[in-house]
Design a protein around this motif. Structure first.
Motif, short mmCIF file in Angstrom:
data_model
loop_
_atom_site.label_atom_id
_atom_site.label_comp_id
_atom_site.label_asym_id
_atom_site.label_seq_id
_atom_site.Cartn_x
_atom_site.Cartn_y
_atom_site.Cartn_z
N LEU A 164 -6.14 -0.31 9.72
CA LEU A 164 -4.86 -0.96 10.03
C LEU A 164 -4.06 -0.15 11.06
O LEU A 164 -3.43 -0.72 11.96
N TYR A 165 -4.12 1.17 10.92
CA TYR A 165 -3.35 2.02 11.84
C TYR A 165 -3.91 1.88 13.26
O TYR A 165 -3.14 1.79 14.23
N ALA A 166 -5.24 1.84 13.37
CA ALA A 166 -5.87 1.67 14.69
C ALA A 166 -5.45 0.32 15.29
O ALA A 166 -5.19 0.22 16.49
N LEU A 167 -5.35 -0.69 14.46
CA LEU A 167 -4.95 -2.02 14.94
C LEU A 167 -3.48 -2.01 15.37
O LEU A 167 -3.12 -2.54 16.43
N ARG A 168 -2.63 -1.38 14.56
CA ARG A 168 -1.20 -1.32 14.88
C ARG A 168 -0.97 -0.58 16.19
O ARG A 168 -0.10 -0.94 16.98
N ASP A 169 -1.79 0.45 16.40
CA ASP A 169 -1.66 1.28 17.60
C ASP A 169 -1.82 0.46 18.88
O ASP A 169 -1.21 0.76 19.90
N PRO A 178 8.17 -0.73 6.76
CA PRO A 178 7.24 -1.02 5.65
C PRO A 178 5.80 -0.60 5.96
O PRO A 178 5.11 -0.08 5.07
N LEU A 179 5.38 -0.77 7.22
CA LEU A 179 4.00 -0.39 7.56
C LEU A 179 3.84 1.12 7.62
O LEU A 179 2.81 1.66 7.20
N ILE A 180 4.85 1.82 8.11
CA ILE A 180 4.75 3.29 8.17
C ILE A 180 4.78 3.87 6.75
O ILE A 180 3.98 4.73 6.39
N VAL A 181 5.71 3.35 5.92
CA VAL A 181 5.83 3.87 4.55
C VAL A 181 4.52 3.66 3.79
O VAL A 181 3.99 4.59 3.16
N SER A 182 3.95 2.47 3.88
CA SER A 182 2.72 2.21 3.12
C SER A 182 1.57 3.05 3.66
O SER A 182 0.72 3.52 2.90
N SER A 183 1.54 3.26 4.99
CA SER A 183 0.47 4.05 5.59
C SER A 183 0.55 5.51 5.10
O SER A 183 -0.44 6.08 4.64
N ILE A 184 1.74 6.10 5.19
CA ILE A 184 1.88 7.51 4.79
C ILE A 184 1.71 7.66 3.27
O ILE A 184 0.95 8.52 2.81
N MET A 185 2.40 6.82 2.50
CA MET A 185 2.40 7.03 1.05
C MET A 185 1.06 6.68 0.41
O MET A 185 0.69 7.27 -0.60
N SER A 186 0.29 5.74 0.99
CA SER A 186 -1.03 5.45 0.40
C SER A 186 -1.89 6.72 0.45
O SER A 186 -2.59 7.05 -0.51
N LYS A 187 -1.81 7.45 1.56
CA LYS A 187 -2.62 8.67 1.69
C LYS A 187 -2.09 9.79 0.79
O LYS A 187 -2.85 10.53 0.19
N LYS A 188 -0.77 9.91 0.71
CA LYS A 188 -0.18 10.97 -0.12
C LYS A 188 -0.45 10.70 -1.61
O LYS A 188 -0.75 11.62 -2.37
N ALA A 206 9.73 12.89 18.29
CA ALA A 206 9.24 12.25 17.06
C ALA A 206 9.18 10.74 17.28
O ALA A 206 9.76 10.25 18.24
N PHE A 207 8.53 10.03 16.39
CA PHE A 207 8.53 8.59 16.64
C PHE A 207 9.71 7.89 15.99
O PHE A 207 9.97 6.72 16.26
N MET A 208 10.50 8.58 15.19
CA MET A 208 11.82 8.09 14.79
C MET A 208 12.82 8.76 15.72
O MET A 208 13.02 9.98 15.64
N1 URA Z 1 1.79 8.40 10.35
C1 URA Z 1 1.00 7.66 9.53
O1 URA Z 1 0.17 8.22 8.81
N2 URA Z 1 1.15 6.34 9.53
C2 URA Z 1 2.05 5.68 10.30
O2 URA Z 1 2.14 4.48 10.24
C3 URA Z 1 2.85 6.46 11.15
C4 URA Z 1 2.70 7.82 11.15
#
Ligand code: URA
Length: 435
Positions: A164-169, A178-188, A206-208
């Motif tokens: 999904l991250y590759a696609l979003r990129d 919502p997409l950033i939160v789910s991406s980071i927190m799923s891994k954590k 930074a990206f924020m």
């Molecule tokens: N870092 C991530 O792991 N996911 C994002 O969506 C953005 C930054």
């Protein structure tokens, strides 16, 4: 479930159910939903948003798409830290030994750097012989024995996020909370810690880009972590200039060791580690309040226990622990050159991302996942935002493999700096803490 219906539902601002989200992620990971439909869904989420329940469902579905780490064989409270990515960010190298010396277990899976930001795993490999690919059994054993292990990711964690991250990129859908939160927190969450602290970077590097965006992301991350049953805090920190002074793998290790050894004055790097560490200790129940936690952390520098913890980790992962006490044993570049300032004035800005690119140009960063990197090269800044500089005074030292590369990098570094005639107003480094 028809993906077209789900896309239309989100496009019209409706919420998706737990089943719909879970099925969508399962089918997308299995290759049964095409990228063009998932791109449309990501764009709909970007514009319409998601409520906390939907974000939690998305996070848990992505977490379940791959392997998760069960840290229950490790005794005690396990903590993890995540940074949204910055230049010169050697925080984990300082924070993890300090916190481990206070009795919190650090069982950390870390990544390699890509592009202008470095990875903790690469930095640790500056210790001669250091091995990051240790078995799960050894990883658990090290944490139980000495309280800390930092290893490279071996498990296939969150394949849904990878896809999904590759696609979003490539579809303009990265900057969606919502997409950033789910991406980071799923891994954590997959990494299994009880306590998770997040360093949310904010600024041009930074990206924020604004404190408001960073605060929204920080709040989203901690809410989802808490809903998932973990103890969470997020610290919002400045990334309008690189963190600390060194950018480059072994150079950053040296700066981190200088902090752990108490050789540097209180600076932003130490302040960040004390703030993140104090949140870990209080959430772990090892300190009553922030003041007590900070005192405990500072004492690990005074009594040498944080540095000793780093040396124990290096030794337990086959590295040479003597390098912790003798920095000359770390990789060093063949050529060093100063970068004289072309003018007198006050530093008003340092473009963090471009400093990261200078280090990459020297060979210190990866253009692709497969690139080899030179651990010895990089930049050590001498002037930071707000500092006065005279014409001809050095802005920084370039550490390079040869004179030609050093000269190119010097030119690039000069361009990272902007000046003003009056001292620039320095914004607070720590912009807030969210629980
Ligand atoms: N870092 C991530 O792991 N996911 C994002 O969506 C953005 C930054």
């Amino acid at each position: 479930m028809r993906m077209t219906d789900l896309i239309a539902k989100k496009r019209d601002g409706e919420r998706l159910t737990t089943e719909e989200i879970s099925e969508m992620i399962r089918l997308y990971t299995a290759g049964e939903i095409p990228d063009y439909q998932m791109s449309a869904m990501c764009m709909a989420i970007l514009f319409r948003g998601m409520d906390d329940g939907e974000i939690l469902d998305l996070t848990m579905s992505m977490m379940r798409s791959g392997e998760t780490l069960d840290l229950s064989p490790i005794r005690g409270v396990k903590a993890d830290k995540h940074s949204t990515g910055g230049v010169g960010d050697k925080t984990s190298l300082v924070l993890c030994p300090m916190v481990a010396a206070c009795g919190v277990k650090i069982a950390k899976m870390s990544g390699r750097g890509l592009g202008h930001t470095g990875g903790t795993i690469d930095k640790l490999e500056s210790f001669p012989g250091f091995v990051t690919g240790i078995s799960e059994e050894r990883f658990f054993d090290n944490v139980n024995r000495i309280g800390i292990a930092i290893a490279g990711q071996t498990a296939e964690v969150c394949p849904a996020d990878k896809k999904l991250y590759a696609l979003r990129d490539v579809t303009g859908t990265v900057p969606s909370i919502p997409l950033i939160v789910s991406s980071i927190m799923s891994k954590k969450l997959a990494a299994g810690a009880d306590v998770i602290v997040l360093d949310v970077k904010c600024g041009s590097g930074a990206f924020m880009k604004t404190p408001e965006q960073a605060r929204e992301l920080a709040a989203g991350l901690t809410r989802v972590g808490t809903l998932a049953g973990r103890k969470c805090a997020a610290v919002i920190t400045d990334m309008d200039e690189p963190l600390g002074f060194a950018v480059g793998n072994a150079l950053e290790v040296k700066e981190a060791i200088d902090v752990l050894a108490g050789r540097t004055e209180a600076g932003e790097l130490l302040e960040l580690c004390l703030t993140l560490g104090a949140n870990i200790l209080t959430l772990a129940g090892l300190a009553e309040d922030e003041a007590e936690a900070r005192e405990k952390l500072k004492s690990t520098i005074r009594d040498g226990s944080a540095l000793k913890k780093l040396a124990e980790m290096v030794e337990a992962q086959h590295g040479d622990p003597r390098a912790v006490y003798d920095l000359s044993l770390l990789p060093a570049a063949a050529v060093k050159c100063e970068v004289p300032s072309a003018r007198t004035g006050f530093v008003s800005h340092i473009e963090a991302e471009d400093v990261g690119l200078v280090s990459m140009h020297l060979g210190g960063g990866r253009a692709t996942k497969e690139s080899a990197i030179d651990l010895s090269v990089g930049v050590v800044l001498h002037k930071k935002v707000g500092d006065r500089v005279e014409e001809g005074e050095s802005l920084g030292t370039i550490h390079a493999a040869d004179a030609a590369k050093a000269a190119e990098a010097a030119e690039l570094l000069r361009k990272c700096y902007a000046f003003s005639d009056e001292p620039a107003e320095k914004t607070p480094f720590i912009k807030g803490v969210v629980h």
